[in-house]
Motif scaffolding. Structure first.
Motif, PDB file in Angstrom:
ATOM      1  N   UNK A 124       0.815  -1.220   0.000  1.00  0.00           N
ATOM      2  CA  UNK A 124       0.000   0.000   0.000  1.00  0.00           C
ATOM      3  C   UNK A 124       0.846   1.266   0.000  1.00  0.00           C
ATOM      4  N   UNK A 125       2.037   1.206   0.582  1.00  0.00           N
ATOM      5  CA  UNK A 125       2.934   2.359   0.528  1.00  0.00           C
ATOM      6  C   UNK A 125       3.419   2.597  -0.898  1.00  0.00           C
ATOM      7  N   UNK A 126       3.691   1.515  -1.613  1.00  0.00           N
ATOM      8  CA  UNK A 126       4.050   1.651  -3.032  1.00  0.00           C
ATOM      9  C   UNK A 126       2.893   2.235  -3.835  1.00  0.00           C
TER      10      UNK A 126
ATOM     11  N   UNK B 138       5.002 -11.473   6.410  1.00  0.00           N
ATOM     12  CA  UNK B 138       4.911 -11.699   7.847  1.00  0.00           C
ATOM     13  C   UNK B 138       3.531 -12.289   8.128  1.00  0.00           C
ATOM     14  N   UNK B 139       3.515 -13.521   8.644  1.00  0.00           N
ATOM     15  CA  UNK B 139       2.237 -14.207   8.875  1.00  0.00           C
ATOM     16  C   UNK B 139       2.007 -14.535  10.344  1.00  0.00           C
ATOM     17  N   UNK B 140       2.863 -14.019  11.213  1.00  0.00           N
ATOM     18  CA  UNK B 140       2.748 -14.409  12.621  1.00  0.00           C
ATOM     19  C   UNK B 140       1.429 -13.990  13.249  1.00  0.00           C
ATOM     20  N   UNK B 141       0.917 -12.845  12.836  1.00  0.00           N
ATOM     21  CA  UNK B 141      -0.389 -12.419  13.354  1.00  0.00           C
ATOM     22  C   UNK B 141      -1.110 -11.606  12.282  1.00  0.00           C
ATOM     23  N   UNK B 142      -2.426 -11.741  12.224  1.00  0.00           N
ATOM     24  CA  UNK B 142      -3.178 -10.974  11.238  1.00  0.00           C
ATOM     25  C   UNK B 142      -3.145  -9.491  11.583  1.00  0.00           C
ATOM     26  N   UNK B 143      -3.297  -8.602  10.626  1.00  0.00           N
ATOM     27  CA  UNK B 143      -3.430  -8.873   9.191  1.00  0.00           C
ATOM     28  C   UNK B 143      -2.081  -9.216   8.557  1.00  0.00           C
ATOM     29  N   UNK B 144      -2.149  -9.887   7.424  1.00  0.00           N
ATOM     30  CA  UNK B 144      -0.974 -10.267   6.665  1.00  0.00           C
ATOM     31  C   UNK B 144      -0.186  -9.016   6.294  1.00  0.00           C
ATOM     32  N   UNK B 145       1.116  -9.072   6.449  1.00  0.00           N
ATOM     33  CA  UNK B 145       1.968  -7.932   6.144  1.00  0.00           C
ATOM     34  C   UNK B 145       3.013  -8.372   5.121  1.00  0.00           C
ATOM     35  N   UNK B 146       3.136  -7.626   4.024  1.00  0.00           N
ATOM     36  CA  UNK B 146       4.104  -7.938   2.976  1.00  0.00           C
ATOM     37  C   UNK B 146       4.967  -6.705   2.742  1.00  0.00           C
ATOM     38  N   UNK B 147       6.284  -6.910   2.748  1.00  0.00           N
ATOM     39  CA  UNK B 147       7.220  -5.819   2.492  1.00  0.00           C
ATOM     40  C   UNK B 147       8.076  -6.137   1.273  1.00  0.00           C
ATOM     41  N   UNK B 148       8.444  -5.093   0.548  1.00  0.00           N
ATOM     42  CA  UNK B 148       9.297  -5.230  -0.625  1.00  0.00           C
ATOM     43  C   UNK B 148      10.564  -4.419  -0.416  1.00  0.00           C
ATOM     44  N   UNK B 149      11.686  -4.998  -0.824  1.00  0.00           N
ATOM     45  CA  UNK B 149      12.966  -4.308  -0.740  1.00  0.00           C
ATOM     46  C   UNK B 149      13.854  -4.786  -1.887  1.00  0.00           C
TER      47      UNK B 149
END
Length: 112
Positions: A40-42, A72-83
């Protein structure tokens, strides 16, 4: 003929454009030069790109080994990062030159 990731290219310029060419790949790479960003930042950085296009371009950059997608799936909501990967960081001088040229065009050739 040059081969990279199973694709053939007639010359080194063709290979480069095959990897970073198109309307959005270089823009994505530019925004990831200094930051790790979530999807969403992108999207906020590129408000005119469609979600489908951004998703497809991110997948292509990941497949070519230029960006890393960390989920990152340890706790909801799902978090996806790009680098950028180390391989992607090798494009920094090229991407920065493209951005600098864009600034030059605006300063010297834009409709004022």
């Amino acid at each position: 003929m040059l081969k990279f990731k199973g694709k053939e290219y007639p010359c080194c310029a063709s290979l480069t454009m095959g990897i970073i060419g198109g309307k959005w790949k270089t823009v994505i790479l530019f925004h990831l030069l200094n930051d790790t960003l979530r999807y969403n930042e992108l999207r906020k950085e590129m408000p005119t790109v469609t979600e489908r296009t951004l998703s497809l371009q991110l997948k292509a950059l990941e497949e070519d080994g230029l960006i890393r997608r960390k989920v990152y799936t340890s706790k909801p909501p799902l978090k996806v990062e790009y680098s950028l990967t180390d391989f992607g960081k090798t494009l920094t001088p090229l991407i920065q030159s493209i951005a600098n040229w864009g600034d030059f065009v605006i300063e010297n050739y834009s409709d004022k």
